[in-house]
Design an enzyme around this catalytic site. Structure first.
Site, mmCIF file in Angstrom:
data_model
loop_
_atom_site.group_PDB
_atom_site.id
_atom_site.type_symbol
_atom_site.label_atom_id
_atom_site.label_comp_id
_atom_site.label_asym_id
_atom_site.label_seq_id
_atom_site.Cartn_x
_atom_site.Cartn_y
_atom_site.Cartn_z
ATOM 1 N N GLN A 1 18.680 -18.939 12.302
ATOM 2 C CA GLN A 1 19.518 -19.508 11.235
ATOM 3 C C GLN A 1 20.866 -19.918 11.828
ATOM 4 O O GLN A 1 21.688 -20.514 11.141
ATOM 5 C CB GLN A 1 19.736 -18.490 10.120
ATOM 6 N N HIS B 1 18.920 -24.063 10.268
ATOM 7 C CA HIS B 1 20.099 -24.536 9.537
ATOM 8 C C HIS B 1 20.909 -25.538 10.339
ATOM 9 O O HIS B 1 22.071 -25.765 10.037
ATOM 10 C CB HIS B 1 20.971 -23.336 9.126
HETATM 11 N N1 APR Z 1 24.368 -6.332 15.687
HETATM 12 C C1 APR Z 1 23.316 -6.414 14.805
HETATM 13 N N2 APR Z 1 23.448 -6.820 13.523
HETATM 14 C C2 APR Z 1 24.695 -7.153 13.107
HETATM 15 C C3 APR Z 1 25.828 -7.100 13.956
HETATM 16 C C4 APR Z 1 25.620 -6.662 15.303
HETATM 17 N N3 APR Z 1 26.626 -6.581 16.184
HETATM 18 N N4 APR Z 1 26.927 -7.489 13.232
HETATM 19 C C5 APR Z 1 26.480 -7.794 11.997
HETATM 20 N N5 APR Z 1 25.147 -7.588 11.913
HETATM 21 C C6 APR Z 1 24.256 -7.847 10.774
HETATM 22 C C7 APR Z 1 24.851 -7.537 9.411
HETATM 23 O O1 APR Z 1 24.592 -6.178 9.066
HETATM 24 C C8 APR Z 1 24.074 -8.511 8.518
HETATM 25 O O2 APR Z 1 22.831 -7.951 8.114
HETATM 26 O O3 APR Z 1 23.995 -9.237 10.777
HETATM 27 C C9 APR Z 1 23.791 -9.691 9.444
HETATM 28 C C10 APR Z 1 24.702 -10.874 9.176
HETATM 29 O O4 APR Z 1 24.381 -11.377 7.896
HETATM 30 P P1 APR Z 1 25.093 -12.721 7.399
HETATM 31 O O5 APR Z 1 26.554 -12.649 7.705
HETATM 32 O O6 APR Z 1 24.634 -12.930 5.988
HETATM 33 O O7 APR Z 1 24.487 -13.851 8.336
HETATM 34 P P2 APR Z 1 23.089 -14.606 8.164
HETATM 35 O O8 APR Z 1 22.058 -13.678 7.590
HETATM 36 O O9 APR Z 1 22.780 -15.235 9.480
HETATM 37 O O10 APR Z 1 23.405 -15.769 7.097
HETATM 38 C C11 APR Z 1 22.298 -16.651 6.825
HETATM 39 O O11 APR Z 1 23.747 -18.013 5.471
HETATM 40 O O12 APR Z 1 25.881 -18.753 5.424
HETATM 41 C C12 APR Z 1 24.581 -19.165 5.604
HETATM 42 O O13 APR Z 1 23.690 -20.898 6.870
HETATM 43 C C13 APR Z 1 24.412 -19.712 6.970
HETATM 44 O O14 APR Z 1 22.697 -19.265 8.593
HETATM 45 C C14 APR Z 1 23.590 -18.660 7.677
HETATM 46 C C15 APR Z 1 22.828 -18.020 6.549
#
Ligand code: APR
Length: 234
Positions: A90, A108
């Site tokens: 993503q 994305h």
């Molecule tokens: N190691 C492992 N996991 C982690 C770490 C880390 N160092 N830091 C954060 N996380 C986890 C968090 O606990 C959370 O579950 O990564 C995840 C991040 O979630 P989001 O911020 O929601 O990111 P994502 O799931 O990629 O968002 C999906 O939403 O905003 C849109 O298009 C955008 O691709 C993105 C999509």
């Protein structure tokens, strides 16, 4: 006849790039705490204030270029020596590519590419990391980031489902699974697929049975998972 490599599919999200210094979206202090999605990541935002949208992605593009892959990205690249690895991400950064993974689908979009604001199939790799008003596509229309905005369709979703459908091993890393349709990929894999989640937190919204959770930062937990997989299936 060499034994066929097991198919290992990875669904990655912003959490895998967090330790490379790139902000996640929904963690405390994440991007959506700093910016209003509706101001910078929707077609309406683009109509209303394209400069603000371009500026938001220009800033993120600079950070992506300065960021380096971390041990999680490198460990996934290493897996290609042992499994038929497919990465569905993503993320719009190119850290998987720069770590050496060769089979990557960006659900994305990709921040290092631009697309015509009228024809989404007219895509180009950016030579200059900044897109400004007046930078035009081949058909003479304003260029925009090659990124899927909220409210837009996810053109590669069917391709992603086909990839996940016959996975023998499915690894979900660093995604809150809050965004659809990407989160539906969780349910596209076959019943006897070995499933793993790598995340620094428990994923509260996941009703996912027989999954093994590697809880902790991706840069240490993905290498741990790789060791585990090589013992199991190597
Ligand atoms: N190691 C492992 N996991 C982690 C770490 C880390 N160092 N830091 C954060 N996380 C986890 C968090 O606990 C959370 O579950 O990564 C995840 C991040 O979630 P989001 O911020 O929601 O990111 P994502 O799931 O990629 O968002 C999906 O939403 O905003 C849109 O298009 C955008 O691709 C993105 C999509």
């Amino acid at each position: 006849m060499g034994n066929k490599k097991s198919k290992l599919v990875v669904l990655s999200g912003a959490g895998i790039s967090a330790e490379s210094g790139l902000g996640t979206f929904r963690d405390k202090g994440g991007l959506w705490d700093q910016y209003d999605i509706n101001e910078v990541a929707t077609p309406e935002a683009w109509e209303k204030n394209p400069e603000l949208v371009l500026d938001f992605y220009n800033k993120r593009r600079e950070l992506c270029i300065q960021a380096q892959p971390n041990q999680a990205h490198f460990a996934l690249a290493e897996l290609e020596n042992h499994f038929d690895v497919h990465i569905v991400t993503q993320n719009i950064d190119d850290l998987h590519e720069r770590a050496g993974s060769t089979n990557i689908l960006h659900l994305h979009g990709e921040i290092l590419k631009a697309q015509c604001s009228i024809n989404p199939n007219d895509v180009r790799v950016l030579q200059n990391p900044i897109i400004k008003i007046g930078d035009l596509s081949n058909s003479g229309h304003q260029l925009r980031p090659h990124v899927v905005w909220f409210g837009e369709s996810v053109p590669k979703m069917f391709e992603a489902e086909d990839i996940v459908r016959d996975a023998d091993i499915f690894v979900v890393v660093g995604t809150s699974l809050n965004v659809y349709p990407a989160a539906n990929l969780l349910y596209a894999c076959k019943k006897n697929c070995q499933k793993f989640i790598v995340d620094i937190n428990e994923l509260t919204n996941v009703k996912f049975n027989n999954v093994k959770l590697f809880k902790g930062p991706a840069s240490t937990k993905i290498p741990e998972l790789v060791d585990h997989l090589l013992q199991l299936n190597g």
